[in-house]
Design a protein around this motif. Structure first.
Motif, mmCIF file in Angstrom:
data_model
loop_
_atom_site.group_PDB
_atom_site.id
_atom_site.type_symbol
_atom_site.label_atom_id
_atom_site.label_comp_id
_atom_site.label_asym_id
_atom_site.label_seq_id
_atom_site.Cartn_x
_atom_site.Cartn_y
_atom_site.Cartn_z
ATOM 1 N N TYR A 150 37.518 37.491 30.753
ATOM 2 C CA TYR A 150 38.285 37.105 31.951
ATOM 3 C C TYR A 150 37.408 36.930 33.184
ATOM 4 O O TYR A 150 37.467 35.896 33.854
ATOM 5 N N GLY A 151 36.546 37.933 33.453
ATOM 6 C CA GLY A 151 35.677 37.861 34.635
ATOM 7 C C GLY A 151 34.773 36.641 34.605
ATOM 8 O O GLY A 151 34.795 35.824 35.533
ATOM 9 N N ILE A 174 36.749 33.373 35.331
ATOM 10 C CA ILE A 174 37.164 33.038 36.697
ATOM 11 C C ILE A 174 35.974 32.818 37.612
ATOM 12 O O ILE A 174 36.090 32.152 38.629
ATOM 13 N N HIS A 216 47.548 35.473 36.814
ATOM 14 C CA HIS A 216 47.005 35.680 35.476
ATOM 15 C C HIS A 216 47.527 36.939 34.814
ATOM 16 O O HIS A 216 47.605 37.018 33.600
ATOM 17 N N GLN A 236 44.876 35.050 41.796
ATOM 18 C CA GLN A 236 44.529 35.068 40.364
ATOM 19 C C GLN A 236 45.090 36.313 39.692
ATOM 20 O O GLN A 236 45.624 36.251 38.586
ATOM 21 N N VAL A 277 37.341 43.104 38.816
ATOM 22 C CA VAL A 277 36.371 42.177 38.217
ATOM 23 C C VAL A 277 36.212 40.937 39.086
ATOM 24 O O VAL A 277 35.602 39.956 38.675
ATOM 25 N N THR A 302 30.730 40.458 34.394
ATOM 26 C CA THR A 302 30.601 39.573 35.564
ATOM 27 C C THR A 302 29.212 39.683 36.174
ATOM 28 O O THR A 302 28.968 39.143 37.240
#
Lengths: 265, 442
Positions: free
Chosen positions: A120-121, A124, B339, B335, B329, A178
């Motif tokens: 996910y990190g 995005i 999400h 978002q 994160v 990330t």
């Protein structure tokens, strides 16, 4: 682990990563953090210890501006990361949080697959150009989180189906995915059993090679085991900050000594 | 000092675990009583539900059945030519039919005298129907054709038992006392059968002189178009408003004020929304009267508070740790919401939306004020016309029928309630299916 080892432990570098000056935090009328000055080194594990409600978690959340999400919270003072003021009006807190990862007290994986949790990190933030790169990054992060071997066959399984210790390592993997420079950990082991705790502690020690790790803990043994530097908070004040060995064996402030010997707290 | 040397200051009497003492007995009895109350409450509720369903089904199901008279009929070429040459062509066809029907019944052993007037009273303009058929299908001449003729509503009611000989004081041009004998004769000859009344589902409203032909189709369509308007407007507006209020809005006096007012709006009687719709949408904005578009707008106003309240509740129910995780994160607030929070809240939002829609579907009062109770006897021509042409809605149509004097309309009103309930069950089923899809395990 033997607590005596801390005496021999050296601090590897002395580059300052995070510098806080005159930090005050208010929750409405409550003055939670009083005038904290601290310099946190790069590639070092720094532990924040202190009794409940002393402000150590609050201060930790100032470092990646998670306190912004609390309406009544007000932060005064300067916190610099690599010389940049993170409370500058021009700073985007979202960018900051990509640079300063965070692991929470309770394991909080997303109710998605293990793969998606970690991916996910990077998704995005656009860290991977294609699927293959993303796969590689996910694998690397899960290895970093010391959980790859346990989950490599079931990356599509939900992250919430793992055990508590595995979930927390998954959260660490998610945080390192990330590629942050600082990793903040808010009592990461308080919900885990001793075996999972030992695994996480070992992991923290490895993470020190690449990150500046700040860990809040209630367990003084844990602080002694994993950190090179320790800060003792009491009633919103930073009472004492120094090398872990010195804090635990020869504290300067009487309050620190009382806490470590179990008389207050 | 050890425990052994201590003498207890107040010795507790030793108590047996096997025998209940008075307190325990009392506690257990009150627990049993409470359980009995609960069971009694459930059974009372069930009783009323069953009674209601039984009443609806027993009164409404006959609306879905219709009596038809099935008569074999053969027309020869000569008869056809003779009839087409005559001056009153349909009259001749009716005569042929009377003759044929008499013969058919005689062959079944039933003898009765009747004239074409009686046939027209019971089965409508049979001659016209026959002529239309043979002119379109000349190849069917000389062959035996079985005609299914819809019986008049009084015949229908007589056969269903809601209309008896005693109810008819004197004959009129719709029904004469001797017609009962003819119906009995046709029934004895096995010519009458019950079929499913498709016309009730697909037909449109009729005037008071033809209660048997009335159908609910057009108003179902009216309700459908209204629901479309309500869904398309209230879901995005409601969800956007709740997300903003719950996740982004600062908590201050102004947002508190808005919050209180949304809760208040949910309790405003629907007729108030009706009069508001009349004033704003029709008199001020000059939108078409009686149109599903306006009805949908009014019901949207009514549904929004329900959707906002339930959406906010389901957003609140998402654990904050998920938001923290996303923000941690480096996700932006939007978002994090779109999400992670919204997908988790989706089942709750869906449930709230369906409850709101179901409420709107059954609402009649605001429709009375914007004129959606008129007599609408045709379908909208196009999709767009479906929104702006005058139409009714199922509950308004039910109200309308229930207000009419003819007992057939009362039966149709009950039937309409069944259609409304089926509409609701369909919507709920869709909601349950969607919910299952969206639901995630923690």
């Amino acid at each position: 682990m033997n607590d005596m080892r801390i005496l021999e432990r050296d601090v590897d570098t002395n580059d300052v990563k995070i510098a806080a000056k005159g930090v005050q935090v208010y929750y409405g009328d409550n003055h939670a953090i009083k005038d904290v000055d601290v310099e946190i080194d790069d590639k070092t594990v720094t532990a924040f210890i202190g009794p409940s409600g002393c402000g150590k978690s609050t201060f930790l959340r100032c470092i990646n501006r998670m306190n912004d999400t609390i309406d009544v919270c007000r932060v005064v003072g300067d916190i610099h990361i690599d010389g940049e003021d993170i409370y500058d009006a021009k700073v985007d807190p979202v960018q900051l949080r990509a640079k300063v990862g965070m692991v929470f007290q309770k394991p909080n994986p997303f109710p998605k697959s293990i793969y998606d949790n970690v991916a996910y990190g990077p998704r995005i933030h656009g860290l991977a150009k294609n699927k293959a790169e993303l796969d590689e990054l996910v694998e690397k992060s899960l290895r970093r989180g010391a959980i790859w071997d346990e989950v490599k066959d079931r990356l599509d399984a939900p992250g919430t189906g793992l055990s508590g210790g595995q979930q927390q390592r998954l959260c660490i993997a998610r945080a390192v995915a990330t590629e942050p420079e600082v990793l903040l950990m808010d009592e990461p082991c308080s919900a885990l059993d001793p075996i999972a705790t030992a695994q996480i502690e070992e992991l923290i020690d490895e993470l020190r090679q690449s990150y500046s790790v700040v860990i809040v803990t209630h367990s003084m043994q844990q602080a002694a085991r994993v950190s090179q530097k320790t800060a003792f908070f009491h009633l919103g004040n930073l009472v004492e900050y120094g090398e872990t060995g010195q804090i635990f064996t020869n504290p300067v402030d009487p309050r620190t000594e009382s806490y470590i010997t179990g008389r207050i707290g | 000092m050890t425990d052994a040397t201590m003498t207890p200051e107040s010795a507790r009497p030793s108590r047996s675990l096997i025998h209940e003492d008075a307190r325990t007995k009392k506690r257990n009895a009150s627990e049993r009583r409470f359980r009995a109350y609960g069971i009694a409450a459930i059974f009372t509720g069930l009783f009323f539900l069953v009674a209601l369903l039984a009443a609806i089904l027993s009164s409404g199901l006959p609306a879905f059945r219709q009596a038809v008279v099935e008569v074999p009929f053969t027309l020869t070429q000569e008869q056809y030519d003779a009839a087409e040459k005559a001056l009153l062509k349909t009259g001749i066809y009716t005569d042929y039919f009377v003759t044929s029907l008499t013969q058919t019944m005689e062959s079944e052993g039933v003898e009765i005298e009747f004239d074409e007037k009686a046939i027209e009273r019971l089965l409508g303009k049979v001659g016209g129907d026959l002529r239309k058929f043979y002119r379109a299908n000349e190849d069917q001449l000389e062959a035996s054709v079985s005609f299914e003729l819809a019986a008049a509503s009084r015949v229908d009611r007589y056969l269903k038992g809601t209309f008896a000989r005693e109810d008819l004081q004197s004959g009129n041009r719709f029904f004469m006392p001797e017609d009962f004998d003819l119906i009995d004769a046709m029934r004895d000859a096995g010519l009458i059968k019950q079929v499913f009344n498709w016309n009730f589902l697909t037909g449109v409203d009729t005037g008071v002189d033809n209660p048997g032909g009335a159908g609910i189709g057009a108003s179902v369509l009216g309700s459908f178009f209204m629901m479309l308007v309500v869904l398309v407007l209230s879901l995005p507006i409601g969800v956007a408003a709740s997300i903003y209020l719950e996740e982004f809005a600062p908590k201050n006096r102004f947002t508190d004020f808005i919050e209180v007012n949304i809760s208040n709006l949910a309790a405003v009687p629907s007729i108030v929304f009706g009069i508001l719709g009349l004033a704003v949408f029709i008199q001020f904005a000059h939108l078409p009267q009686s149109a599903p578009l306006v009805g949908g707008l009014v019901l949207t106003l009514m549904t929004l508070p329900t959707i906002i309240i339930s959406t906010r509740a389901s957003l609140k129910a998402v654990p904050p740790s998920i938001r923290d995780a996303a923000l941690g994160v480096g996700a932006s607030k939007m978002q994090a919401v779109f999400h992670h929070v919204l997908p988790l809240a989706a089942p709750g939002i869906l449930t709230g939306t369906i409850i709101g829609l179901a409420q709107a579907l059954g609402e009649t009062a605001p429709l009375l004020l914007i004129g959606m109770v008129g007599f609408v006897a045709r379908y909208p021509g196009t999709f767009v016309e479906g929104f702006i042409e005058p139409n009714s809605a199922v509950p308004a149509q039910i109200y309308n029928w229930a207000a009419r004097s003819d007992a057939v309309f009362t039966e149709k009103a009950w039937g309409g309630i069944i259609v409304l309930l089926l509409f609701l069950i369909t919507m709920n089923t869709i909601a349950v299916i969607l919910r299952r899809r969206f639901e995630r395990r923690w």
